[in-house]
Design a protein around this motif. Structure first.
Motif, short mmCIF file in Angstrom:
data_model
loop_
_atom_site.label_atom_id
_atom_site.label_comp_id
_atom_site.label_asym_id
_atom_site.label_seq_id
_atom_site.Cartn_x
_atom_site.Cartn_y
_atom_site.Cartn_z
N PHE A 186 3.98 -1.62 2.27
CA PHE A 186 2.72 -1.77 1.53
C PHE A 186 2.90 -2.73 0.35
CE2 PHE A 186 1.66 2.77 3.00
CZ PHE A 186 1.06 2.30 4.15
N MET A 187 4.03 -2.63 -0.34
CA MET A 187 4.31 -3.51 -1.47
C MET A 187 4.35 -4.96 -1.01
SD MET A 187 7.62 -3.51 -4.02
CE MET A 187 8.75 -3.92 -2.71
N THR A 188 4.98 -5.21 0.12
CA THR A 188 5.06 -6.58 0.65
C THR A 188 3.68 -7.10 1.01
OG1 THR A 188 7.26 -6.06 1.51
CG2 THR A 188 6.17 -8.02 2.38
N PHE A 189 2.87 -6.28 1.66
CA PHE A 189 1.51 -6.69 1.99
C PHE A 189 0.72 -7.03 0.73
CE2 PHE A 189 1.87 -3.76 5.89
CZ PHE A 189 2.34 -4.79 6.68
N LYS A 198 -14.48 -7.61 -0.69
CA LYS A 198 -14.22 -6.17 -0.71
C LYS A 198 -14.28 -5.58 0.69
CE LYS A 198 -15.60 -5.30 -5.43
NZ LYS A 198 -16.45 -4.55 -6.32
N PHE A 199 -15.21 -6.05 1.49
CA PHE A 199 -15.29 -5.60 2.88
C PHE A 199 -14.02 -6.00 3.62
CE2 PHE A 199 -16.48 -6.29 7.32
CZ PHE A 199 -17.02 -5.04 7.63
N THR A 200 -13.60 -7.24 3.43
CA THR A 200 -12.38 -7.72 4.06
C THR A 200 -11.18 -6.92 3.59
OG1 THR A 200 -13.32 -9.94 4.11
CG2 THR A 200 -10.95 -9.77 4.43
N ALA A 201 -11.09 -6.68 2.28
CA ALA A 201 -9.96 -5.93 1.73
C ALA A 201 -9.92 -4.51 2.27
CB ALA A 201 -10.04 -5.92 0.21
N CYS A 202 -11.07 -3.89 2.40
CA CYS A 202 -11.13 -2.52 2.89
C CYS A 202 -10.63 -2.43 4.34
CB CYS A 202 -12.55 -1.99 2.78
SG CYS A 202 -12.72 -0.28 3.29
N TRP A 203 -11.14 -3.27 5.20
CA TRP A 203 -10.73 -3.22 6.60
C TRP A 203 -9.31 -3.73 6.79
CZ3 TRP A 203 -12.64 0.07 9.61
CH2 TRP A 203 -13.95 0.49 9.44
N LEU A 204 -8.91 -4.69 6.01
CA LEU A 204 -7.53 -5.17 6.07
C LEU A 204 -6.59 -4.06 5.61
CD1 LEU A 204 -5.64 -7.60 6.54
CD2 LEU A 204 -5.97 -8.18 4.14
N LEU A 214 -2.95 8.57 -1.87
CA LEU A 214 -2.59 7.59 -2.90
C LEU A 214 -2.19 6.26 -2.28
CD1 LEU A 214 -0.52 9.57 -5.56
CD2 LEU A 214 -2.70 8.43 -5.88
N GLN A 215 -1.45 6.32 -1.19
CA GLN A 215 -1.01 5.09 -0.54
C GLN A 215 -2.21 4.24 -0.10
OE1 GLN A 215 1.48 6.76 2.56
NE2 GLN A 215 3.32 5.95 1.57
N ILE A 216 -3.14 4.85 0.60
CA ILE A 216 -4.27 4.06 1.10
C ILE A 216 -5.17 3.62 -0.05
CG2 ILE A 216 -5.83 5.97 1.67
CD1 ILE A 216 -6.42 4.26 4.29
N SER A 217 -5.33 4.46 -1.07
CA SER A 217 -6.15 4.08 -2.23
C SER A 217 -5.55 2.89 -2.97
CB SER A 217 -6.30 5.26 -3.18
OG SER A 217 -6.91 6.34 -2.55
N PHE A 218 -4.26 2.95 -3.23
CA PHE A 218 -3.61 1.85 -3.93
C PHE A 218 -3.57 0.60 -3.07
CE2 PHE A 218 -2.10 5.01 -6.92
CZ PHE A 218 -2.08 4.30 -8.11
N LEU A 219 -3.34 0.75 -1.79
CA LEU A 219 -3.29 -0.41 -0.90
C LEU A 219 -4.62 -1.15 -0.91
CD1 LEU A 219 -1.74 -2.05 1.25
CD2 LEU A 219 -2.64 -0.47 2.96
N ILE A 220 -5.72 -0.44 -0.69
CA ILE A 220 -7.04 -1.07 -0.67
C ILE A 220 -7.42 -1.56 -2.06
CG2 ILE A 220 -9.50 -0.67 -0.27
CD1 ILE A 220 -8.67 1.20 2.02
N GLY A 221 -7.14 -0.77 -3.07
CA GLY A 221 -7.48 -1.17 -4.45
C GLY A 221 -6.76 -2.44 -4.89
N GLN A 222 -5.48 -2.52 -4.60
CA GLN A 222 -4.72 -3.71 -4.99
C GLN A 222 -5.17 -4.94 -4.20
OE1 GLN A 222 -2.33 -3.86 -7.54
NE2 GLN A 222 -3.17 -1.85 -7.95
N LEU A 223 -5.48 -4.75 -2.92
CA LEU A 223 -5.99 -5.89 -2.13
C LEU A 223 -7.35 -6.35 -2.65
CD1 LEU A 223 -5.09 -4.84 1.53
CD2 LEU A 223 -4.15 -6.76 0.25
N THR A 224 -8.18 -5.40 -3.08
CA THR A 224 -9.52 -5.72 -3.54
C THR A 224 -9.50 -6.54 -4.83
OG1 THR A 224 -10.39 -3.72 -2.53
CG2 THR A 224 -11.74 -4.74 -4.22
#
Length: 147
Positions: A131-134, A87-93, A56-66
């Motif tokens: 993660f919230m701060t990022f 999206k590529f940037t968000a995924c790797w970031l 959930l953490q990694i899914s929400f992190l990438i999803g919110q960045l995307t």
């Protein structure tokens, strides 16, 4: 006079960094607080799921960045468009920030805490805070500056 000083500070940052860091608006900030604190509270209330919160953490992190800053579907443009460079940037970031956060928390967690069965009750909220701060300040999408 303070405005000139503020502009000067922004000029000192590298261009790629000033493009990706955006100050959150109130709506986005409150959304991140609800998501990440809710996940932390859930992990504390139901400690048996702490080990499964990683996905959930990694899914929400990438999803919110995307999706930060991506406008809602308008004029036939879909926000879920496949060929979006951000999206590529968000995924790797997201993956990089996830690994960075996990390693920092693992390194800084005292050995005494790691001996407890539910040590995640301490580490997961700390990770979620990072993660919230990022997610509050990073925006790979360059189309608009608002959320």
């Amino acid at each position: 006079m303070p405005e000139k000083k503020e502009e000067k500070e922004e000029d000192q940052r590298p261009p790629w960094l000033s493009e990706i860091i955006k100050k959150p608006d109130v709506k986005w900030r409150n959304r991140q607080i609800k998501i990440w604190n809710g996940m932390s509270l859930f992990g504390i209330l139901v400690p048996t799921v702490l080990e499964r919160l990683i996905i959930l953490q990694i899914s929400f992190l990438i999803g919110q960045l995307t999706f930060r800053g991506v406008p809602e579907a308008e004029n036939g443009v879909n926000r879920f468009e496949r060929k979006a460079p951000h999206k590529f940037t968000a995924c790797w970031l997201g993956i990089s920030l996830f690994l960075f956060t996990k390693s920092v928390v693992f390194t800084m967690t005292p050995k005494v805490v790691e001996q407890f069965k539910f040590s995640g009750m301490i580490t997961v909220p700390v990770e979620n805070l990072m993660f919230m701060t990022f997610n509050m300040f990073l925006q790979p999408y360059k189309g608009t500056s608002s959320t």
